[in-house]
Design a protein around this motif. Sequence first.
Motif, PDB file in Angstrom:
ATOM      1  N   TYR A 128      66.961 -17.828  -5.279  1.00 42.20           N
ATOM      2  CA  TYR A 128      66.131 -17.020  -4.538  1.00 42.20           C
ATOM      3  C   TYR A 128      65.897 -15.569  -4.824  1.00 42.20           C
ATOM      4  O   TYR A 128      66.739 -14.960  -5.370  1.00 42.20           O
ATOM      5  N   GLY A 129      64.514 -15.067  -4.833  1.00 42.25           N
ATOM      6  CA  GLY A 129      64.123 -13.871  -5.025  1.00 42.25           C
ATOM      7  C   GLY A 129      62.674 -13.799  -5.184  1.00 42.25           C
ATOM      8  O   GLY A 129      61.965 -14.689  -4.861  1.00 42.25           O
ATOM      9  N   THR A 130      62.272 -12.686  -5.539  1.00 37.29           N
ATOM     10  CA  THR A 130      60.726 -12.091  -5.678  1.00 37.29           C
ATOM     11  C   THR A 130      60.150 -13.028  -6.656  1.00 37.29           C
ATOM     12  O   THR A 130      60.699 -13.196  -7.801  1.00 37.29           O
ATOM     13  N   PHE A 131      59.110 -13.519  -6.440  1.00 36.08           N
ATOM     14  CA  PHE A 131      58.455 -14.532  -7.153  1.00 36.08           C
ATOM     15  C   PHE A 131      58.078 -13.837  -8.557  1.00 36.08           C
ATOM     16  O   PHE A 131      58.111 -14.420  -9.494  1.00 36.08           O
ATOM     17  N   ASP A 132      57.491 -12.984  -8.382  1.00 32.87           N
ATOM     18  CA  ASP A 132      57.070 -11.981  -9.747  1.00 32.87           C
ATOM     19  C   ASP A 132      57.993 -10.677  -9.745  1.00 32.87           C
ATOM     20  O   ASP A 132      57.587  -9.608  -9.676  1.00 32.87           O
ATOM     21  N   GLU A 133      59.272 -11.132 -10.249  1.00 32.28           N
ATOM     22  CA  GLU A 133      60.414 -10.194 -10.226  1.00 32.28           C
ATOM     23  C   GLU A 133      60.051  -8.863 -11.247  1.00 32.28           C
ATOM     24  O   GLU A 133      60.296  -7.930 -10.944  1.00 32.28           O
ATOM     25  N   GLU A 134      59.318  -9.230 -12.230  1.00 28.90           N
ATOM     26  CA  GLU A 134      58.882  -8.029 -13.284  1.00 28.90           C
ATOM     27  C   GLU A 134      57.654  -7.283 -12.781  1.00 28.90           C
ATOM     28  O   GLU A 134      57.181  -6.614 -13.463  1.00 28.90           O
ATOM     29  N   GLN A 135      57.043  -7.753 -11.835  1.00 28.07           N
ATOM     30  CA  GLN A 135      55.844  -7.237 -11.513  1.00 28.07           C
ATOM     31  C   GLN A 135      54.672  -7.425 -12.341  1.00 28.07           C
ATOM     32  O   GLN A 135      53.928  -6.183 -12.594  1.00 28.07           O
ATOM     33  N   ARG A 136      54.874  -8.458 -13.408  1.00 30.63           N
ATOM     34  CA  ARG A 136      53.731  -8.474 -14.464  1.00 30.63           C
ATOM     35  C   ARG A 136      52.334  -8.551 -13.739  1.00 30.63           C
ATOM     36  O   ARG A 136      51.399  -8.092 -14.187  1.00 30.63           O
ATOM     37  N   TRP A 137      52.293  -9.315 -12.357  1.00 27.92           N
ATOM     38  CA  TRP A 137      50.755  -9.366 -11.891  1.00 27.92           C
ATOM     39  C   TRP A 137      50.333  -8.140 -11.509  1.00 27.92           C
ATOM     40  O   TRP A 137      49.141  -8.037 -11.022  1.00 27.92           O
ATOM     41  N   HIS A 138      51.183  -7.110 -11.153  1.00 22.24           N
ATOM     42  CA  HIS A 138      50.577  -5.592 -10.754  1.00 22.24           C
ATOM     43  C   HIS A 138      50.136  -4.888 -11.945  1.00 22.24           C
ATOM     44  O   HIS A 138      49.156  -4.269 -11.676  1.00 22.24           O
ATOM     45  N   THR A 139      50.586  -5.189 -13.249  1.00 26.73           N
ATOM     46  CA  THR A 139      49.909  -4.406 -14.433  1.00 26.73           C
ATOM     47  C   THR A 139      48.807  -5.077 -14.794  1.00 26.73           C
ATOM     48  O   THR A 139      48.077  -4.388 -15.540  1.00 26.73           O
ATOM     49  N   ALA A 140      48.556  -6.496 -14.666  1.00 26.05           N
ATOM     50  CA  ALA A 140      47.287  -7.016 -15.179  1.00 26.05           C
ATOM     51  C   ALA A 140      46.773  -7.904 -13.846  1.00 26.05           C
ATOM     52  O   ALA A 140      47.679  -8.213 -12.969  1.00 26.05           O
TER      53      ALA A 140
END
Length: 168
Positions: free
Chosen positions: A27-39
């Motif tokens: 269980y956790g954040t789907f995009d834990e490393e926030q890759r979708w925020h930077t691209a």
Amino acid sequence: MNAALVLFFSWLLLGSLLLFRFGFAFYGTFDEEQRWHTATPSVTLAQLAIPVTAGWQVVHVLDSHCGCSRFAKEHAAMFTSQYALAEQQQSYRTAQELAAVGFIIPAVPAVLLFDQGILIYAGPYASGPLCSTQQSFLHSLISRQTQLEGLWLNGESKACRCLVTPTS
């Protein structure tokens, strides 16, 4: 009597810890490393070798090695039974197949929703530790109760997921 109570409460505590550990292990954040925020990645059906049809099309991204995929199979079945999407409107791909065409998915299981051939949603099937079908936002999208202004890369939701390690 005292030893029995200590034994009972020890068993109860240990059992609770184990259930918590196994219930929330993925269980956790789907995009834990926030890759979708930077691209702002995107993908087309043509890149995935899927012919475009009118209306909704779904790409299910599952991994048999991920324990969360068993929950996603119930969601995938709902596309046929509840959302009335024909099997021709549904496809299955792996995270590796998506990466091969340049679309990096941070975790699985995931779903890609295309409307008239345009990607409008990518992310988990639902939120919550067990990805319950009652906590799915897909129904409001498919039924058009919720209208998106553009692509929603849903990396912020917390769900049962297995992180995908990027390949170099």
